[in-house]
Design an enzyme around this catalytic site. Sequence first.
Site: not given
Length: 321
Positions: A110, A137, A139, A141, A154, A240, A242, A285
Amino acid sequence: MNTSAFSPDTALAPGNISLIGVPTDIGAGMLGARMGPEALRVAGLAQALTQLGLDVKDCGNLHGPANPWLQAVNGFRHLPQVVQWNQLLHEALYCELQARRLPIMLGGDHCLAIGSISAVARHCRDQGKKLRVLWFDAHADFNTATLTPSGNIHGMPVACLCGHGPQELIQIGGHVPALQPKQIRQIGIRSVDAGEKRLVHDMGIEVFDMRYIDEMGMRHAMELALALVDANTHLHVSLDVDFLDPAIAPGVGTTVRGGPTYREAQLCMEMIADTGRLASLDVVELNPALDVGNQTAELAVDLIESLFGKSTLMRSSAAKR
């Protein structure tokens, strides 16, 4: 060709899709995301989009520096290599936008969103368009060199795009910051470092975390995330993998339990398709080394099809409300 669900801004030609592979895990903490572009190709991405009546051009893979797998230096791992990859991507993606094509960036990790979104922001400045970024996502980030526990970049792309990062990264695209916090909506967040949490709050980024989604529902979250998107809006999706619950998407290096279900994720994609404003996309990712029978790549392709208008039944405008 049916373009009713896909009619991006007039600076782009509806139905013209460009795939750009970026095979690197230079910003990640685990090897394997460099194989993501090929896994998406094996899962039939180009064929699936072609069957929807879209004109798909596979631009192949960009070629950048190898992953040296070194420790962090001054809070950043592999900063020179990350800069090189993002500069290459920025120019490649901006070129496709200039050619009036809709680019899909196939990552890779990412950190590459720095290059892709800075190119999209540059295009929007050129065209006088509003920009809305939907960041799917687990996260936020939004780490920085002083906040990051790992130095993996990332975990920093949103911070860099908002002007908080090394000069070499924040100036890609020629405008600092490339992105204003008010232009981004984060969806599905459920893992944020303590210092990162304070910075996200201070910056005023609108976040629809999993607690919000649990309480209010995904439809309500997406309605707010898409509010005020109009004919003058370039809608960019940064997906992403995840973001998804690892029970259905195991092929990622940073799994976090408690993510959206298959149907919640499909609803997100279908509501974006309903706007007709999607104009660029990141898919990042995906780590085939951790996947089971390429199922995560196949799920990603399924979701991308929904972004471009695939649905179970034709629905009237009244039914969509």
